[in-house]
Design a protein around this motif. Structure first.
Motif, short mmCIF file in Angstrom:
data_model
loop_
_atom_site.label_atom_id
_atom_site.label_comp_id
_atom_site.label_asym_id
_atom_site.label_seq_id
_atom_site.Cartn_x
_atom_site.Cartn_y
_atom_site.Cartn_z
N PHE A 212 0.83 -1.20 0.00
CA PHE A 212 0.00 0.00 0.00
C PHE A 212 0.87 1.25 0.00
N VAL A 213 0.31 2.31 -0.58
CA VAL A 213 1.04 3.55 -0.84
C VAL A 213 0.35 4.71 -0.15
N SER A 214 1.11 5.50 0.57
CA SER A 214 0.58 6.68 1.24
C SER A 214 0.25 7.77 0.22
N SER A 215 -0.95 8.31 0.30
CA SER A 215 -1.33 9.38 -0.62
C SER A 215 -0.44 10.61 -0.41
N ILE B 222 -2.90 -1.06 -7.67
CA ILE B 222 -2.10 -0.25 -6.75
C ILE B 222 -3.04 0.21 -5.65
N GLN B 223 -2.65 -0.05 -4.40
CA GLN B 223 -3.50 0.31 -3.27
C GLN B 223 -2.99 1.58 -2.59
N ILE B 224 -3.89 2.51 -2.31
CA ILE B 224 -3.53 3.76 -1.67
C ILE B 224 -4.29 3.92 -0.36
N TYR B 225 -3.71 4.71 0.55
CA TYR B 225 -4.41 5.03 1.80
C TYR B 225 -4.13 6.48 2.16
N ASP C 111 -7.09 0.38 -5.73
CA ASP C 111 -7.74 -0.09 -4.52
C ASP C 111 -7.53 0.91 -3.39
N ILE C 112 -8.57 1.11 -2.57
CA ILE C 112 -8.48 2.01 -1.43
C ILE C 112 -8.38 1.19 -0.16
N ASN C 113 -7.40 1.50 0.65
CA ASN C 113 -7.18 0.78 1.90
C ASN C 113 -8.02 1.40 3.02
N TYR C 114 -9.06 0.70 3.41
CA TYR C 114 -9.87 1.07 4.56
C TYR C 114 -9.77 0.00 5.65
N GLY C 115 -8.67 -0.77 5.61
CA GLY C 115 -8.57 -1.89 6.54
C GLY C 115 -7.31 -1.98 7.37
N CYS C 116 -6.25 -1.24 7.00
CA CYS C 116 -5.00 -1.37 7.74
C CYS C 116 -5.19 -0.99 9.21
N ALA D 175 -15.54 10.51 -4.49
CA ALA D 175 -14.67 11.51 -5.12
C ALA D 175 -13.58 10.85 -5.95
N ILE D 176 -13.01 9.77 -5.44
CA ILE D 176 -11.96 9.05 -6.18
C ILE D 176 -12.54 8.40 -7.42
N VAL D 177 -13.67 7.72 -7.27
CA VAL D 177 -14.31 7.07 -8.42
C VAL D 177 -14.58 8.08 -9.53
N LYS D 178 -15.04 9.24 -9.15
CA LYS D 178 -15.37 10.29 -10.13
C LYS D 178 -14.13 10.84 -10.81
N ALA D 179 -12.99 10.84 -10.10
CA ALA D 179 -11.79 11.52 -10.58
C ALA D 179 -10.92 10.68 -11.51
N VAL D 180 -11.15 9.37 -11.54
CA VAL D 180 -10.28 8.50 -12.34
C VAL D 180 -11.09 7.70 -13.35
N SER D 181 -10.39 7.17 -14.34
CA SER D 181 -11.06 6.37 -15.37
C SER D 181 -10.97 4.88 -15.09
N LEU D 182 -10.04 4.47 -14.22
CA LEU D 182 -9.88 3.06 -13.90
C LEU D 182 -10.94 2.61 -12.89
N PRO D 183 -11.26 1.31 -12.86
CA PRO D 183 -12.14 0.81 -11.80
C PRO D 183 -11.50 1.04 -10.43
N VAL D 184 -12.33 1.28 -9.45
CA VAL D 184 -11.87 1.49 -8.07
C VAL D 184 -12.50 0.42 -7.19
N THR D 185 -11.68 -0.20 -6.36
CA THR D 185 -12.16 -1.18 -5.39
C THR D 185 -11.74 -0.73 -3.99
N ALA D 186 -12.18 -1.46 -2.99
CA ALA D 186 -11.80 -1.12 -1.62
C ALA D 186 -11.60 -2.40 -0.82
N LYS D 187 -10.81 -2.27 0.23
CA LYS D 187 -10.58 -3.37 1.18
C LYS D 187 -10.79 -2.83 2.58
N THR D 188 -11.57 -3.54 3.39
CA THR D 188 -11.87 -3.05 4.72
C THR D 188 -12.02 -4.21 5.70
N ARG D 189 -12.45 -3.88 6.93
CA ARG D 189 -12.65 -4.87 7.99
C ARG D 189 -14.11 -4.84 8.45
N LEU D 190 -14.41 -5.67 9.42
CA LEU D 190 -15.79 -5.78 9.90
C LEU D 190 -16.25 -4.53 10.63
#
Length: 337
Positions: A42-45, A70-73, A96-101, A128-143
């Protein structure tokens, strides 16, 4: 299963993003044994928009990686949007957006799993991220944040509304870190909610093919994600695929076969960094994991973890082959810690 227009086939296996683990040489080993989808570390924004060289190096992709994310947080919406736009320049297949670390240094700023305490902001940031990019956006999170705030259903619905193309769920709360057992029943609830239309990827405690089958049967997820269970055991992807297809468990590899994998990963690390010492040091996290539960292995483990020169590592690996030879390694009770 699809992420955007990317067809991943039926029941793809994902290699989870892990800091200081999912770099080039380890990704290559996992891909060699059947991992279908790769993630970078994962990569720090904030680091990305400051153009830090070490951060940019994490995003260098290779032909064998694909499909790869590429995952960002981060915690600031504008910075995350800017970072996602920068990520597109490196041409991953999706972001990918990191919502789980769960790491303290990340969650104390509200990033990673810290975002589970502010679902409004999580949804706003994602949209905001989905709107700003052309690539698919996914996310990873916890319970959720802790036992009393397992908000995963609400989070999943919000993330879907925000436009994510898929969601990976680790079956623990932030407070659990990596302790206790992953709760796949909640992952199953999300997957089986009729309102959920996006693919759900299950993650947590997959330490062998039989566990993979058990969790898949329990949850019905669209894909499985393997993290710590692959460290020192990249062939777990081959084992899982074989088991899911046939119901048979493949024989464990011999120590000699494992040593050859270590040598291959080590050499790729050295070649990638163009520095022997750096390549050797990168492997320390992996050395002991490659040889769990071997009898009287302590001295060999110490030698591997203390080695700095390639010659010392190779000499110790030669000793291991000579001593253990065709013994097969039992991963049944190997720890994921």
């Amino acid at each position: 299963m699809k992420i955007g227009s990317i067809d991943l086939g039926e029941m793809p296996l994902f290699l989870a993003p892990m800091e200081d683990v999912t770099y080039k040489s380890f990704r290559y080993m996992c891909k060699k044994y059947g991992a279908d989808v790769m993630y970078t570390e994962f990569v720090s924004s904030e680091a990305l928009i400051r153009d830090i060289a070490k951060t940019k190096q994490k995003m260098h992709l290779f032909d064998f990686d694909r499909p790869v994310a590429i995952q960002i947080y981060g915690y600031d919406i504008d910075s995350m949007v800017h970072a996602a736009q920068r990520v597109e320049e490196f041409q991953p297949d999706f972001i990918d957006i990191n919502y789980g670390c769960p790491m303290k240094k990340i969650v104390r700023k509200g990033a990673g799993a810290g975002m589970l305490q502010d679902l409004d902001k999580m949804q706003e940031m994602t949209a905001a991220i989905v709107k700003a990019v052309s690539l698919p956006v996914t996310a990873k999170t916890r319970l959720g944040w802790d036992e009393d705030s397992k908000v995963i259903m609400d989070a999943a619905l919000r993330l879907q509304d925000a436009g994510v193309a898929a969601l990976a769920i680790h079956g623990r709360t932030r407070k659990q870190l990596y302790t206790g057992e992953a709760d796949w029943s909640l992952i199953a609830e999300v997957k089986n909610n009729p309102a959920i239309k996006i693919p759900i990827i299950g993650n947590g405690d997959i330490n062998g093919p039989e566990k993979a089958g058990e969790f898949l049967n329990l949850s019905g997820v669209d894909a499985l994600m393997i993290g710590r269970g692959a460290i020192g055991r990249p062939w777990i992807f081959k084992e899982v695929k074989h088991y899911l297809a046939t119901g048979e468990v493949l024989p464990a590899p011999t120590v000699e076969e494992i040593v050859q994998n270590v040598r291959d990963q080590l050499q790729m690390s050295i070649d990638w960094k163009d520095n022997v010492r750096t390549g050797v040091l990168m492997m320390r996290r992996h050395f002991a994991k490659y040889f769990p539960a071997l009898p009287d292995f302590r001295q060999h483990r110490i030698k591997l973890l203390q080695a700095i020169e390639l010659e010392d590592v190779q000499a110790t690996l030669n000793e291991i082959v000579e001593h253990y030879g065709d013994m097969r390694v039992d991963y049944t009770n190997a720890s994921l810690k």
